[in-house]
Design an enzyme around this catalytic site. Structure first.
Site, PDB file in Angstrom:
ATOM      1  N   GLY A  11       1.145  -0.940  -0.009  1.00 61.06           N
ATOM      2  CA  GLY A  11      -0.271   0.021  -0.092  1.00 61.06           C
ATOM      3  C   GLY A  11       0.748   1.554  -0.041  1.00 61.06           C
ATOM      4  N   GLY A  22      15.444  10.811  -0.222  1.00 66.05           N
ATOM      5  CA  GLY A  22      16.508  10.823   0.934  1.00 66.05           C
ATOM      6  C   GLY A  22      17.490   9.910   0.432  1.00 66.05           C
ATOM      7  NE  ARG A  72      -2.184  -4.568  -1.380  1.00 65.21           N
ATOM      8  CZ  ARG A  72      -1.543  -4.017  -0.498  1.00 65.21           C
ATOM      9  NH1 ARG A  72      -1.063  -4.902   0.630  1.00 65.21           N
ATOM     10  NH2 ARG A  72      -2.257  -2.683   0.389  1.00 65.21           N
ATOM     11  CG  ASP A 103       4.460  -5.616   8.715  1.00 67.02           C
ATOM     12  OD1 ASP A 103       4.705  -5.478   9.063  1.00 67.02           O
ATOM     13  OD2 ASP A 103       3.053  -6.783   9.604  1.00 67.02           O
ATOM     14  CB  SER A 105       7.327  -4.630   1.478  1.00 71.69           C
ATOM     15  OG  SER A 105       5.921  -4.379   0.503  1.00 71.69           O
ATOM     16  CB  THR A 125       2.324   1.102   6.137  1.00 69.75           C
ATOM     17  OG1 THR A 125       1.575   0.642   6.707  1.00 69.75           O
ATOM     18  CG2 THR A 125       2.796   0.346   6.900  1.00 69.75           C
ATOM     19  CG  ASP A 127      -2.124   0.173   7.705  1.00 67.17           C
ATOM     20  OD1 ASP A 127      -2.806   1.063   7.265  1.00 67.17           O
ATOM     21  OD2 ASP A 127      -1.708  -0.638   6.904  1.00 67.17           O
ATOM     22  CG  ASP A 129       0.895  -2.430  10.088  1.00 67.19           C
ATOM     23  OD1 ASP A 129       1.730  -1.410   9.764  1.00 67.19           O
ATOM     24  OD2 ASP A 129      -0.257  -2.792   8.947  1.00 67.19           O
ATOM     25  CG  MET A 169      -7.472   2.157   6.036  1.00 63.18           C
ATOM     26  SD  MET A 169      -7.214   3.023   4.679  1.00 63.18           S
ATOM     27  CE  MET A 169      -7.879   2.549   3.190  1.00 63.18           C
ATOM     28  NE  ARG A 171      -1.715  -5.052   6.985  1.00 59.90           N
ATOM     29  CZ  ARG A 171      -0.683  -5.503   6.439  1.00 59.90           C
ATOM     30  NH1 ARG A 171      -1.095  -5.720   5.335  1.00 59.90           N
ATOM     31  NH2 ARG A 171       0.435  -5.159   7.298  1.00 59.90           N
ATOM     32  CD  GLU A 222      -8.320  -0.826   7.255  1.00 59.16           C
ATOM     33  OE1 GLU A 222      -8.496  -1.161   6.486  1.00 59.16           O
ATOM     34  OE2 GLU A 222      -7.261  -1.088   7.368  1.00 59.16           O
TER      35      GLU A 222
END
Ligand code: ATP
Length: 319
Positions: A11, A22, A72, A103, A105, A125, A127, A129, A169, A171, A222
């Site tokens: 994503g 960078g 993806r 994760d 990736s 991301t 998220d 997460d 969102m 995840r 979500e």
């Protein structure tokens, strides 16, 4: 290391462009050549690789998304697919790769490193997460977007004495919902990290109205439940008009806030430093304000993502 590649995968997230910039600018300053791979692992497999120059990353620090494109590409889990990818990297004389993504990736980066091609992962991301980092690139922009949306809903909810359910969102990670709820002054939250019942939620909303509240805003992470169904149930139980809003991909877009631009820039530069040191299979993070790097597998398997229970408890006392 003389030539490095960079790709964005999974994503997209605001600030990915700053991270690519960078990587590119630091590498060029260090006398390396840099190659951009389009559309993540898919482009790597299809050998869509082009050299990047200083001007290739001009005017992108302000832009959301990723100018390299992302994808993806489940076939990358197959060894045979990755063999083609490694062959393409070798054909282009690329020695090492920076992977910006989540994760999934990271798993691709681990496999490539195990198969002889050193990769560094950057957490890109919204998220928040990813283990081994306090913040991911894109998280603070998504937080800003979610809070702006809540503010707008508040105006209209308050005018109509309405209840608003907003799906945010994350995840499986409640950070975005919790922090957006606190900043947006939401009355209630449903998060993956904290047990809840619909009955308690409905009772709390009723209590709020009995205390004279003009509206209620419920922030829901979500994948927790069907927010439209929840809206129907609440409307029947509380006798107030209730509407659900799913923020969806709006949260993934937009110009990155300064923190994401800075984090992307710092992490991109750091990834190049690590590759120059000969490191591979590492994920970059920021912990207590400092850049760090961990073994990707160790981070994925053994590190925890701490949930901010203190903030949750504070939030409960503010309603
Ligand atoms: P987001 O958090 O935004 O969803 P992500 O990086 O976790 O980002 P995924 O779709 O899970 O998104 O993974 C991105 C890509 O990484 C996959 O489409 C695939 O190409 C590659 N990938 C995922 N898992 C593996 C794996 N186990 N081995 C090799 N490659 C993988």
């Amino acid at each position: 290391v003389k030539k490095i590649g960079v790709l964005t995968s999974g994503g997209d997230a605001p600030g990915m462009n700053a991270a690519i910039r960078g990587v590119v600018r630091t590498a060029l300053t260090e006398g390396l050549e840099v190659y951009g791979i389009n559309d993540g692992y898919l482009g790597l497999y299809e050998n869509r690789i082009t050299q990047l120059h200083r001007y290739s990353v001009s005017d992108i620090i302000t832009r959301g998304g990723t100018f390299l494109g992302s994808a993806r590409f489940p076939a990358f889990k197959e060894k045979a697919t990755r063999e083609v990818a490694i062959e393409n990297l070798r054909k282009n004389n690329i020695d090492a790769l920076v992977v910006i993504g989540g994760d999934g990736s990271y798993m691709g980066a681990v496999r490539l490193t195990e198969e002889g091609f050193p990769c560094i992962g950057l957490p890109g991301t919204i998220d928040n997460d990813i283990r081994g980092t306090d913040y991911t690139i894109g998280y603070f922009t998504a937080l800003q977007t979610a809070v702006e949306a809540i503010d707008r809903l508040r105006d209209t909810c308050s005018s109509h004495h309405r209840i608003s359910i907003i799906e945010i969102m994350g995840r499986g990670c409640g950070d975005l919902t919790l922090n957006a709820a606190v900043a947006g002054g939401c009355e209630f939250m449903i998060l993956p990290e904290v047990a809840y019942t619909k009955e308690d939620l409905i009772e709390e909303i009723k209590l709020g109205f009995s205390k004279g509240k003009r509206h209620a805003i419920v922030a829901v992470a979500e994948h927790m439940l069907d927010v439209n169904q929840l809206a129907k149930e609440i409307e029947i139980a509380v006798h107030h008009e209730t509407r659900a809003t799913v923020l969806g991909h709006v949260q993934r877009g937009g110009s990155p806030v300064p923190y994401d631009r800075i984090l992307g820039s710092r992490m991109g530069a750091y990834a190049v430093e690590l590759l120059i040191q000969g490191q591979g299979g590492r994920s970059v993070g920021v912990q207590n304000g400092k850049l760090v790097h961990h073994d990707i597998m160790d981070a994925l398997n053994n590190m925890k993502r701490p949930f901010d229970m203190d903030l949750y408890n504070t939030a409960k006392r503010l309603f």
